[in-house]
Design a protein around this motif. Structure first.
Motif, PDB file in Angstrom:
ATOM      1  N   TYR A 119       0.835  -1.200   0.000  1.00  0.00           N
ATOM      2  CA  TYR A 119       0.000   0.000   0.000  1.00  0.00           C
ATOM      3  C   TYR A 119       0.874   1.256   0.000  1.00  0.00           C
ATOM      4  CZ  TYR A 119      -4.559  -2.244   0.656  1.00  0.00           C
ATOM      5  OH  TYR A 119      -5.716  -2.960   0.471  1.00  0.00           O
ATOM      6  N   ALA A 120       1.922   1.231   0.808  1.00  0.00           N
ATOM      7  CA  ALA A 120       2.834   2.374   0.834  1.00  0.00           C
ATOM      8  C   ALA A 120       3.459   2.603  -0.535  1.00  0.00           C
ATOM      9  CB  ALA A 120       3.918   2.149   1.884  1.00  0.00           C
ATOM     10  N   GLN A 121       3.793   1.529  -1.214  1.00  0.00           N
ATOM     11  CA  GLN A 121       4.377   1.635  -2.549  1.00  0.00           C
ATOM     12  C   GLN A 121       3.386   2.284  -3.518  1.00  0.00           C
ATOM     13  OE1 GLN A 121       5.156  -2.165  -4.362  1.00  0.00           O
ATOM     14  NE2 GLN A 121       5.833  -1.282  -6.287  1.00  0.00           N
ATOM     15  N   MET A 122       2.136   1.859  -3.490  1.00  0.00           N
ATOM     16  CA  MET A 122       1.129   2.452  -4.370  1.00  0.00           C
ATOM     17  C   MET A 122       0.961   3.943  -4.086  1.00  0.00           C
ATOM     18  SD  MET A 122      -1.127   2.482  -6.743  1.00  0.00           S
ATOM     19  CE  MET A 122      -1.524   0.794  -7.215  1.00  0.00           C
ATOM     20  N   PHE A 123       0.866   4.298  -2.796  1.00  0.00           N
ATOM     21  CA  PHE A 123       0.702   5.703  -2.447  1.00  0.00           C
ATOM     22  C   PHE A 123       1.939   6.508  -2.865  1.00  0.00           C
ATOM     23  CE2 PHE A 123      -2.239   4.416   1.315  1.00  0.00           C
ATOM     24  CZ  PHE A 123      -3.263   4.153   0.409  1.00  0.00           C
ATOM     25  N   ALA A 124       3.110   5.912  -2.710  1.00  0.00           N
ATOM     26  CA  ALA A 124       4.341   6.602  -3.105  1.00  0.00           C
ATOM     27  C   ALA A 124       4.358   6.852  -4.606  1.00  0.00           C
ATOM     28  CB  ALA A 124       5.565   5.781  -2.685  1.00  0.00           C
ATOM     29  N   PHE A 125       3.931   5.880  -5.382  1.00  0.00           N
ATOM     30  CA  PHE A 125       3.904   6.067  -6.828  1.00  0.00           C
ATOM     31  C   PHE A 125       2.919   7.165  -7.227  1.00  0.00           C
ATOM     32  CE2 PHE A 125       2.661   4.956 -11.215  1.00  0.00           C
ATOM     33  CZ  PHE A 125       3.912   4.987 -11.803  1.00  0.00           C
ATOM     34  N   MET A 126       1.753   7.155  -6.572  1.00  0.00           N
ATOM     35  CA  MET A 126       0.772   8.196  -6.876  1.00  0.00           C
ATOM     36  C   MET A 126       1.285   9.578  -6.481  1.00  0.00           C
ATOM     37  SD  MET A 126      -1.615   6.764  -8.497  1.00  0.00           S
ATOM     38  CE  MET A 126      -2.735   8.166  -8.556  1.00  0.00           C
ATOM     39  N   SER A 127       2.156   9.630  -5.471  1.00  0.00           N
ATOM     40  CA  SER A 127       2.724  10.921  -5.081  1.00  0.00           C
ATOM     41  C   SER A 127       3.638  11.482  -6.166  1.00  0.00           C
ATOM     42  CB  SER A 127       3.499  10.798  -3.766  1.00  0.00           C
ATOM     43  OG  SER A 127       4.772  10.198  -3.960  1.00  0.00           O
ATOM     44  N   LEU A 128       4.022  10.643  -7.111  1.00  0.00           N
ATOM     45  CA  LEU A 128       4.841  11.082  -8.232  1.00  0.00           C
ATOM     46  C   LEU A 128       4.005  11.472  -9.439  1.00  0.00           C
ATOM     47  CD1 LEU A 128       7.606   8.296  -8.200  1.00  0.00           C
ATOM     48  CD2 LEU A 128       7.724  10.555  -7.139  1.00  0.00           C
ATOM     49  N   VAL A 129       2.954  10.698  -9.725  1.00  0.00           N
ATOM     50  CA  VAL A 129       2.293  10.825 -11.025  1.00  0.00           C
ATOM     51  C   VAL A 129       0.957  11.544 -10.977  1.00  0.00           C
ATOM     52  CG1 VAL A 129       3.441   8.718 -11.811  1.00  0.00           C
ATOM     53  CG2 VAL A 129       1.106   8.570 -10.901  1.00  0.00           C
ATOM     54  N   ASP A 130       0.361  11.697  -9.819  1.00  0.00           N
ATOM     55  CA  ASP A 130      -0.912  12.408  -9.752  1.00  0.00           C
ATOM     56  C   ASP A 130      -0.707  13.844 -10.245  1.00  0.00           C
ATOM     57  OD1 ASP A 130      -3.262  13.864  -8.857  1.00  0.00           O
ATOM     58  OD2 ASP A 130      -3.665  12.213  -7.473  1.00  0.00           O
ATOM     59  N   PRO A 131      -1.503  14.307 -11.211  1.00  0.00           N
ATOM     60  CA  PRO A 131      -1.291  15.660 -11.741  1.00  0.00           C
ATOM     61  C   PRO A 131      -1.583  16.764 -10.730  1.00  0.00           C
ATOM     62  CG  PRO A 131      -2.630  14.324 -13.239  1.00  0.00           C
ATOM     63  CD  PRO A 131      -2.537  13.565 -11.950  1.00  0.00           C
ATOM     64  N   ASN A 132      -2.343  16.447  -9.672  1.00  0.00           N
ATOM     65  CA  ASN A 132      -2.728  17.439  -8.682  1.00  0.00           C
ATOM     66  C   ASN A 132      -1.690  17.498  -7.571  1.00  0.00           C
ATOM     67  OD1 ASN A 132      -4.062  18.322  -6.092  1.00  0.00           O
ATOM     68  ND2 ASN A 132      -5.733  18.769  -7.522  1.00  0.00           N
ATOM     69  N   ALA A 133      -1.062  18.655  -7.389  1.00  0.00           N
ATOM     70  CA  ALA A 133       0.025  18.792  -6.411  1.00  0.00           C
ATOM     71  C   ALA A 133      -0.449  18.525  -4.994  1.00  0.00           C
ATOM     72  CB  ALA A 133       0.639  20.185  -6.504  1.00  0.00           C
ATOM     73  N   ALA A 134      -1.673  18.986  -4.653  1.00  0.00           N
ATOM     74  CA  ALA A 134      -2.196  18.743  -3.308  1.00  0.00           C
ATOM     75  C   ALA A 134      -2.398  17.255  -3.070  1.00  0.00           C
ATOM     76  CB  ALA A 134      -3.511  19.501  -3.115  1.00  0.00           C
ATOM     77  N   ASN A 135      -2.890  16.580  -4.077  1.00  0.00           N
ATOM     78  CA  ASN A 135      -3.062  15.125  -3.960  1.00  0.00           C
ATOM     79  C   ASN A 135      -1.722  14.435  -3.774  1.00  0.00           C
ATOM     80  OD1 ASN A 135      -5.780  15.459  -4.336  1.00  0.00           O
ATOM     81  ND2 ASN A 135      -5.786  14.740  -6.463  1.00  0.00           N
ATOM     82  N   ARG A 136      -0.717  14.900  -4.507  1.00  0.00           N
ATOM     83  CA  ARG A 136       0.603  14.266  -4.405  1.00  0.00           C
ATOM     84  C   ARG A 136       1.127  14.359  -2.978  1.00  0.00           C
ATOM     85  NH1 ARG A 136       1.573  16.952  -9.452  1.00  0.00           N
ATOM     86  NH2 ARG A 136       3.035  18.446  -8.526  1.00  0.00           N
ATOM     87  N   LYS A 137       0.899  15.485  -2.334  1.00  0.00           N
ATOM     88  CA  LYS A 137       1.353  15.664  -0.965  1.00  0.00           C
ATOM     89  C   LYS A 137       0.651  14.697  -0.018  1.00  0.00           C
ATOM     90  CE  LYS A 137       2.015  19.239   2.566  1.00  0.00           C
ATOM     91  NZ  LYS A 137       1.832  20.681   2.902  1.00  0.00           N
ATOM     92  N   GLU A 138      -0.656  14.499  -0.220  1.00  0.00           N
ATOM     93  CA  GLU A 138      -1.401  13.580   0.646  1.00  0.00           C
ATOM     94  C   GLU A 138      -0.973  12.137   0.402  1.00  0.00           C
ATOM     95  OE1 GLU A 138      -5.982  12.526   1.993  1.00  0.00           O
ATOM     96  OE2 GLU A 138      -5.628  13.496   0.059  1.00  0.00           O
ATOM     97  N   TRP A 139      -0.798  11.768  -0.871  1.00  0.00           N
ATOM     98  CA  TRP A 139      -0.324  10.412  -1.176  1.00  0.00           C
ATOM     99  C   TRP A 139       1.015  10.158  -0.466  1.00  0.00           C
ATOM    100  CZ3 TRP A 139      -3.812   7.335  -2.973  1.00  0.00           C
ATOM    101  CH2 TRP A 139      -4.693   7.686  -3.986  1.00  0.00           C
ATOM    102  N   ALA A 140       1.923  11.113  -0.548  1.00  0.00           N
ATOM    103  CA  ALA A 140       3.242  10.937   0.061  1.00  0.00           C
ATOM    104  C   ALA A 140       3.135  10.813   1.575  1.00  0.00           C
ATOM    105  CB  ALA A 140       4.145  12.107  -0.311  1.00  0.00           C
ATOM    106  N   SER A 141       2.244  11.602   2.172  1.00  0.00           N
ATOM    107  CA  SER A 141       2.065  11.544   3.627  1.00  0.00           C
ATOM    108  C   SER A 141       1.582  10.167   4.059  1.00  0.00           C
ATOM    109  CB  SER A 141       1.065  12.611   4.059  1.00  0.00           C
ATOM    110  OG  SER A 141       0.761  12.481   5.437  1.00  0.00           O
ATOM    111  N   HIS A 142       0.593   9.633   3.339  1.00  0.00           N
ATOM    112  CA  HIS A 142       0.078   8.304   3.691  1.00  0.00           C
ATOM    113  C   HIS A 142       1.149   7.236   3.483  1.00  0.00           C
ATOM    114  CE1 HIS A 142      -3.583  10.220   4.409  1.00  0.00           C
ATOM    115  NE2 HIS A 142      -4.362   9.720   3.459  1.00  0.00           N
ATOM    116  N   ALA A 143       1.918   7.356   2.403  1.00  0.00           N
ATOM    117  CA  ALA A 143       2.987   6.385   2.148  1.00  0.00           C
ATOM    118  C   ALA A 143       4.001   6.403   3.283  1.00  0.00           C
ATOM    119  CB  ALA A 143       3.666   6.692   0.819  1.00  0.00           C
TER     120      ALA A 143
END
Length: 901
Positions: A119-143
């Motif tokens: 799950y952390a890996q998936m969230f980390a990947f989304m923190s790279l590719v999600d076009p929305n910067a705010a979303n990327r920050k949340e994905w990285a936090s959860h990862a």
């Protein structure tokens, strides 16, 4: 710069010359030298992310992460959304902990339903590719929160059976399933990790990596001697060692092809590449070079200089290995013996090729594939081996997929020519995707192999379980097994384009030969009307190799006619000769036998898991007209014990097979079985997909609209019978039972396995020496099979064989004898003569003496230096056959016999 360059040159010479001891030179010193003296093009990537994707890739990937890209909208986006929903329902993001009544991860070393690191890996990947910067920050936090929950527990140190703290956590099944997640997650969210986070992660990664240096999960599967880098000693080439010790070391290195070993390589490489030098200080800064554990990055030197060094030596072509590693002509039993392409551990554990692909892909993207810095093994992703791996995979699948009526939810599945331990009788979903995707993504990064990219995309779309109609479902619905990597790889492989790759098979050869594991896949064509013949005779040293040297299989018009009985040999019965279309030859029963081999002895089988006395000798010859193999496998039927003579099993003095498929439908097998005394059984086992009806020396089984006919020509007076152990269902075949018939241990037949019956051909009277000549033919159900007639030489060298229709096939009675000449008689209608067992490279002529068209012709084959035809490398000449449109594929393995101390 000059001084740095000089230091670097000396260091690299030491690396390339071998015998580099890790305690004297470590990766930290190497990295320092590289940073000081390497040209920019060869420097490792200094920014994050760097493994699989780089910062330069992110604009493109964010452009892919849009609804107009179906692989994102229907795949990755759905997988990420489901992961977030699952985690949100169980995790307190403020406290950084899950509700363990809802989150099914107990920190164990095997399978868990909710794998936190995935799950952390998936969230980390989304923190790279999600076009929305705010979303990327949340994905990285959860990862980060999920990662640190694991790390903070692991940082308490190893403790048996404690969550995330068992010593086998980085080495056992969980690490094999999801081990890539740790290094990738750290790399992908590196900028979101605090200094204290990194210190804690580094502590754990060093703990894990250090434990892997001596891991013994299945068979001491770590490079030995420990701490030696880029050295011939790792390959068992050391003049200071006895011949016995060198042989042991060369056999031991074969564990480099094992799934655990390759999983450990991945863990070492990805965790050590994740960290920057600034966050990875020397434990002892006073040491000019790095001792074990002096830096996390030092373990990359172990990954490449020991693990990948051995892997390269086995998977790369042997001649290339000798040249690149500067080995000269020193004898070695294991160079190149995994170079065939298909995985040595079989159809299930072939997923480990994906582990290797994931490692090499990370090295390529991170700039750690520079051969000048890390040796030729670092560039292994550029090897022609990967062509063989991809093509070999395609050659292992049946002509077409089908939807099983009993399990239609699977969608389209592709039957495979299975071998090794398997759970399913079709192309494994994970191993199919990870091999194809890592190779394809690696090629996309270089942009220089569009044909192979198309093949990998075709495999990923069409052959993975479910077929093309379930492509997006496979990419989206990954959380039943926490397969974050699967979803990510689909996204990276396809992007918004390449979703309709053409079927590559019509432009591919119909024959494939992998000499190092004795593999043949030969078919008449790629259509659903094809006849398909497969053969294998591999070395049998590490686990999951099934004791199946000599195994053949026959497939015709969509049906398996003769097949191995696919299984996962939890009882050991599945490893026996009963299920692999080979000879069972009774041996003496040794004392103090390991229970692993109870069934081996009972059914006269080959000794797997390195219990045998060496490797079989193999010769192969394949073209449009025939596929031929010769194996001399007596060493596989014997079990040596140098210290306890009563524990030896050494009665088998001869066990060889010569087999020919004459396209399209004839198979002739000639088996030689000899023991040093009489009253030991000699039996040929054939596994069929329907119950045969036995009449005299012939058996016939009907499989749907197809039929297979088996005719026993030798030995004279053989007993032929149908046999099976199951009571009410073929799924019970490998259950072990006591004398009363009660099941004491349940066997594990592969899901949707079509085999259901066995045909046993027994040499009556248990003679000391026996020859088996067997004709197998596939036909349509409403067609009668041809009748084969035995042939025996009338002068010169001793040969046996048979003619059927217009073709005769001859085999030497004894293997290995130099053939000068021999004669035999056949009807004049026999116009094609296939002669085997000749001296490779020698020229032979064929003379026909025919007194009357109504009487047999006398054929004489003789060595003749003026003749136009020479035996190929397989020792075969065909007279009267049409010229093959494709060159004859040949190969050989010398084999060896173990020596004592």
């Amino acid at each position: 710069m000059r001084a740095a360059g000089k230091a670097r040159a000396g260091l690299l010479r030491a690396l390339m010359n071998g015998d580099v001891i890790r305690s004297a030179i470590g990766a930290g010193a190497i990295l320092a030298a590289l940073a000081a003296g390497l040209p920019a093009s060869a420097e490792p990537v200094a920014t994050h992310p760097r493994m699989w994707v780089t910062a330069a890739d992110l604009p493109k990937l964010r452009n892919w992460a849009v609804d107009s890209n179906p692989m994102y909208k229907k795949g990755l986006a759905l997988a990420a959304a489901q992961a977030k929903a699952n985690a949100d329902a169980a995790w307190n993001w403020t406290s950084g902990k899950p509700d363990l009544k809802k989150w099914q991860d107990d920190g164990s070393t095997g399978y868990v339903f909710d794998c936190t690191e995935a799950y952390a890996q998936m969230f980390a990947f989304m923190s790279l590719v999600d076009p929305n910067a705010a979303n990327r920050k949340e994905w990285a936090s959860h990862a980060r929160i999920m990662l640190m929950w694991v790390i903070n527990q692991a940082a308490l140190g190893f403790s048996s059976n404690q969550p995330f703290r068992d010593r086998s956590f980085p080495a056992f099944n969980r690490a094999n399933y999801w081990g890539e997640a740790f290094g990738l997650t750290v790399d992908w969210i590196y900028g979101s990790l605090s200094t204290s986070d990194k210190a804690q992660i580094r502590k754990v990664f060093m703990l894990w990596d250090d434990s892997l240096l001596t891991a013994s999960t299945a068979g001491e599967e770590h490079p030995q001697p420990v701490g030696i880098l880029n050295s011939k000693k790792l390959l068992g080439i050391d003049s200071s060692m006895t011949a016995y010790s060198q042989q042991l070391a060369q056999i031991q290195m074969r564990w480099a092809a094992n799934n655990y070993d390759l999983g450990h390589l991945r863990m070492l490489a990805l965790t050590s590449m994740a960290f920057d030098a600034a966050d990875d200080p020397l434990v002892d800064p006073h040491k000019a070079t790095l001792a074990v554990g002096n830096s996390l990055r030092s373990y990359f030197a172990d990954a490449t200089g020991a693990w990948l060094y051995q892997t390269y030596a086995m998977f790369e072509d042997a001649a290339t290995v000798r040249q690149k590693l500067k080995l000269g002509s020193s004898p070695n039993l294991s160079l190149g013996i995994a170079s065939a392409g298909p995985p040595v551990e079989g159809s299930l554990y072939g997923e480990s090729l994906g582990f290797l692909g994931e490692t090499l892909l990370a090295m390529r993207s991170a700039g750690y594939d520079d051969t000048a810095s890390w040796g030729p093994q670092a560039g292994f992703f550029g090897s022609a081996y990967w062509d063989k791996a991809v093509d070999g995979f395609i050659h292992q699948i049946a002509p077409a997929s089908y939807v099983p009526a009993s399990e239609s939810y699977l969608g389209h599945i592709w039957p495979i020519a299975s071998y090794g331990d398997i759970l399913r009788a079709w192309a494994e979903p994970d191993s199919t995707l990870t091999l194809a995707a890592t190779v394809g993504i690696g090629d996309l990064r270089l942009g220089n192999n569009p044909d192979r990219v198309a093949k990998t995309r075709w495999i990923a779309k069409n052959v993975a379980q479910g077929g093309p109609s379930m492509l997006y479902d496979r990419a989206a619905n990954v959380w039943g097994n926490s397969d974050a990597t699967i979803s990510i790889l689909y996204f990276l492989l396809f992007g918004p384009g390449g979703l309709n790759p053409a079927d590559p098979r019509p432009d591919m050869p119909t024959k494939f030969v992998g000499p190092s594991i004795g593999t043949i896949s030969a078919r008449t064509d790629w259509t659903t009307n094809a006849t398909w013949f497969t053969f294998r005779c591999s070395w049998e040293t590490i686990n999951h190799q099934s004791g199946d040297c000599g195994q053949f299989q026959l497939f015709r018009k969509g049906k398996w006619l003769v097949k191995e009985w696919g299984n996962y040999a939890v009882t050991g019965l599945g490893y026996t000769s009963l299920y692999h279309n080979i000879m069972g030859i009774q041996n003496n029963t040794p004392t103090n036998l390991n229970s692993l081999y109870d069934e081996t002895v009972a059914y006269g089988s080959q000794w797997n898991n390195d219990g045998n006395n060496g490797d079989a000798a193999v010769k192969l010859s394949v073209n449009d007209n025939w596929a031929y193999a010769m194996t001399d496998a007596a060493v596989l039927y014997n079990h040596p014990d140098y210290y306890t003579p009563s524990a030896n099993a050494d009665s088998v003095t001869g066990a060889s097979r010569s087999i020919v498929w004459v396209a399209p439908d004839y198979v002739l097998a000639y088996d030689r079985a000899t023991t040093n005394k009489a009253n030991l059984f000699k039996q040929l086992n054939l596994t069929l997909t329907a119950t045969p009806k036995v009449t005299g020396n012939t058996a016939r089984a009907v499989i749907g609209d197809q039929a297979v006919t088996v005719q026993s020509l030798m030995p004279e007076g053989a007993t032929i019978s149908e046999q099976h152990f199951w009571k009410t269902s073929p799924s019970q075949e490998m259950d072990l039972r006591d004398k009363s018939g009660k099941v004491t241990e349940t066997g594990l037949i592969a899901e949707l396995e079509p085999s259901r019956d066995r045909l046993l051909i027994d040499a009556t009277g248990k003679p000391k020496d026996a020859r088996f000549l067997t004709f197998i033919q596939g036909t349509d159900k409403d067609k009668s099979a041809a009748v084969a007639t035995a042939i025996h030489s009338t002068a010169g060298a001793k040969y046996d064989g048979a003619y059927v229709g217009d073709v005769a096939v001859l085999f030497p009675v004894t293997v290995g004898e130099a053939v000068k000449s021999f004669s035999y008689s056949v009807p004049s209608k026999v116009t094609r003569q296939l002669i085997t067992g000749l001296v490779p490279g020698k020229k032979y002529s064929l003379a026909i003496a025919l007194l009357d068209p109504d009487t047999p012709a006398t054929i004489t084959v003789a060595e003749d230096s003026s003749a136009p035809d020479a035996a190929d490398a397989g020792g075969v000449i065909g007279f009267g056959f049409a010229t093959s449109k494709t060159p004859t594929l040949v190969g050989s393995v010398a084999g060896f016999r173990k020596i004592g101390p």
